[in-house]
Design a protein around this motif. Structure first.
Motif, PDB file in Angstrom:
ATOM      1  N   LYS A 160      -2.210   7.828   3.203  1.00  0.00           N
ATOM      2  CA  LYS A 160      -2.365   6.390   2.957  1.00  0.00           C
ATOM      3  C   LYS A 160      -3.608   6.156   2.073  1.00  0.00           C
ATOM      4  CE  LYS A 160      -2.791   2.193   5.741  1.00  0.00           C
ATOM      5  NZ  LYS A 160      -3.463   1.807   6.994  1.00  0.00           N
ATOM      6  N   THR A 178       0.877   4.411  -2.432  1.00  0.00           N
ATOM      7  CA  THR A 178       0.667   5.761  -1.889  1.00  0.00           C
ATOM      8  C   THR A 178       1.650   6.754  -2.500  1.00  0.00           C
ATOM      9  OG1 THR A 178      -0.183   4.860   0.191  1.00  0.00           O
ATOM     10  CG2 THR A 178       0.649   7.119   0.264  1.00  0.00           C
ATOM     11  N   ASP A 233      -3.253   5.051  11.045  1.00  0.00           N
ATOM     12  CA  ASP A 233      -2.649   6.120  10.256  1.00  0.00           C
ATOM     13  C   ASP A 233      -1.117   6.065  10.379  1.00  0.00           C
ATOM     14  OD1 ASP A 233      -2.536   8.488   8.834  1.00  0.00           O
ATOM     15  OD2 ASP A 233      -2.799   9.737  10.616  1.00  0.00           O
ATOM     16  N   THR A 278       0.842  -1.199   0.000  1.00  0.00           N
ATOM     17  CA  THR A 278       0.000   0.000   0.000  1.00  0.00           C
ATOM     18  C   THR A 278       0.879   1.250   0.000  1.00  0.00           C
ATOM     19  OG1 THR A 278      -1.616  -1.252   1.264  1.00  0.00           O
ATOM     20  CG2 THR A 278      -1.889   1.120   1.266  1.00  0.00           C
ATOM     21  N   ALA A 279       2.014   1.180   0.696  1.00  0.00           N
ATOM     22  CA  ALA A 279       2.916   2.349   0.729  1.00  0.00           C
ATOM     23  C   ALA A 279       3.419   2.672  -0.686  1.00  0.00           C
ATOM     24  CB  ALA A 279       4.085   2.085   1.674  1.00  0.00           C
TER      25      ALA A 279
END
Ligand code: SAM
Ligand code: FES
Length: 408
Positions: free
Chosen positions: A374, A338, A369, A334-335
């Motif tokens: 994110k 992002t 968070d 996911t990073a």
């Protein structure tokens, strides 16, 4: 191989860099080849290229290509070679590395992409990792803890959407006792016998890991974060120890878990040497999964003004990891999605074979968070699943509804 004029022009800034790195012994051998190059090159009058520079680019390119070939063939490199490869700006070597990484993932996993349903069960944490948005000392963080029923509802939704792995993750929350976790794991195991259960609750005792395993857990994710003790110290409070983190990973292996380790790319103070150290630790540990993603600053941490890790360096390391650990389960994180909108697609095209969409209830998503901006914090699980399907297909791969175990 001779460089085409456009190639040389594209490489001009790297050519200058190459002069700095250039080894004088190589210079002596360049004249004859330079003469051969002469008729092939049309140089713009504004570009005063010195043929020895051109030749230097050529020699360095060859060197980098050979390093890629060696990594593909032998699955390891010397420290110097790793440094060259991590830092190379050579476009051909970069393309070859990506090609081999994709070929290798396809050799073991075809076009399959495994999905893991991530359930972020608590944002309470007793730790104070300096980079992390939910660290204890961030008193602006909104804390939540899912109830047993909420966790089981996430699994139910996930199962109906085709997930066959559930990943429960949290901060290090004292409320999450062995008793509480074991009873949830037992229930998930009973209700979904065809699913894998992955845990990511941080550092716990050997006995605790044993209990959770006996209750039915299959896998455990615990990034080592930084294998170099000095870097680890700079990123964590004094109370935390790299030694214990590593011990936990070996305990998990001993207990028969499929184990995941990993680190952030572009973390504050991180150098190429630190990254090499991380790769060496991974070679020693021999995990089943490796989670790497760019570091992203969080506004309420002391690294708020640091830069994020880059997409380029993250993809480079994903390529290298795929070749060093051909069968590894490697998420497009996911990073990564992002820091750039098509980050996860790029990850899949660069050796990744796993994605971890969020199954947590929408009402808590923004509260887990870890870093700023994110993605996927506003959509229901079903929307996430649909969106990801399209993204994976667009990238040229296929989501499968399987447990997705390590290809032993
Ligand atoms: N508490 C568990 C643990 O320690 O493994 C799991 C939760 S922890 C938040 C999950 C991972 O998030 C960490 O291993 C870390 O690498 C990553 N992470 C935390 N802060 C981050 C940041 N600012 N940028 C990118 N990744 C981050
Ligand atoms: Fe505990 Fe980040 S400091 S999860």
């Amino acid at each position: 191989m001779l460089l085409s004029p456009t190639c040389i022009i594209n490489h001009s800034k790297y050519a200058l860099r190459s002069i700095i790195d250039f080894k004088p012994t190589l210079l002596h051998n360049t004249n004859i080849i330079n003469q051969k190059l002469l008729p092939k090159i049309i140089i713009n009058k504004n570009q005063k290229f010195n043929y020895s520079i051109i030749q230097t680019v050529k020699l360095n390119n060859n060197k980098d290509m050979k390093i890629v070939e060696k990594l593909y063939r032998e699955q390891t490199l010397s420290d110097n070679e790793l440094k060259t490869l991590i830092e190379t700006k050579n476009i051909e070597a970069t393309q070859l590395l990506k090609k081999y990484a994709d070929e290798t993932r396809q050799k073991y996993y075809g076009k399959k992409v495994f999905i893991r349903g991530l359930i972020e069960i608590s944002s309470y944490c007793k730790n104070d990792c300096l980079y992390c948005g939910i660290r204890r000392s961030n008193n602006k963080a909104e804390r939540y803890r899912l109830t047993r029923d909420e966790i089981l509802t996430c699994c139910k939704n996930g199962y109906n959407l085709g997930f066959r792995t559930f990943v429960m993750q949290s901060g290090e929350d004292g409320f999450l006792t062995d008793r509480f976790l074991c009873s949830i794991i037992r229930e998930i195991r009973e209700k979904y016998p065809d699913c894998a259960i992955t845990l990511s609750f941080g550092e716990r005792s050997y006995e605790s890991y044993k209990c959770l395993k006996e209750a039915g857990a299959d896998r455990y994710l615990l990034r080592h974060e930084a294998a170099d003790p000095n870097l680890y110290e700079k990123l964590h409070p004094k109370k935390m120890s790299l030694e214990n983190r590593k011990k936990c990973l070996f305990n998990l292996k001993e207990l028969g878990y499929q184990v995941g380790a990993g680190f952030m790319v572009g973390a504050p103070y991180q150098t190429t040497e630190h990254l090499i150290n991380d790769l060496r630790f991974l070679q020693y540990l021999q995990p089943h999964m490796i989670g790497i993603g760019p570091f992203i600053p969080h506004h309420n941490t002391e690294f708020a003004n640091n830069k994020s890790g880059t997409v380029e360096l993250t993809l480079r390391l994903l390529n290298i990891i795929r070749l060093m650990f051909p069968k590894i389960l490697l998420p497009a994180t996911t990073a990564l999605g992002t820091v750039t909108p098509n980050g996860r697609e790029l990850g899949l095209q660069n050796g990744c074979n796993v994605v971890m969409p969020n199954l947590s209830p929408v009402k808590v998503r923004k509260k887990y968070d870890l870093y700023d901006n994110k993605i996927c914090t506003g959509e229901e699980a079903a929307e996430c699943r649909g969106c990801l399907n399209r993204r994976v297909k667009y990238a040229g791969y296929k989501i499968v509804s399987e447990r997705g175990d390590y290809a032993f």
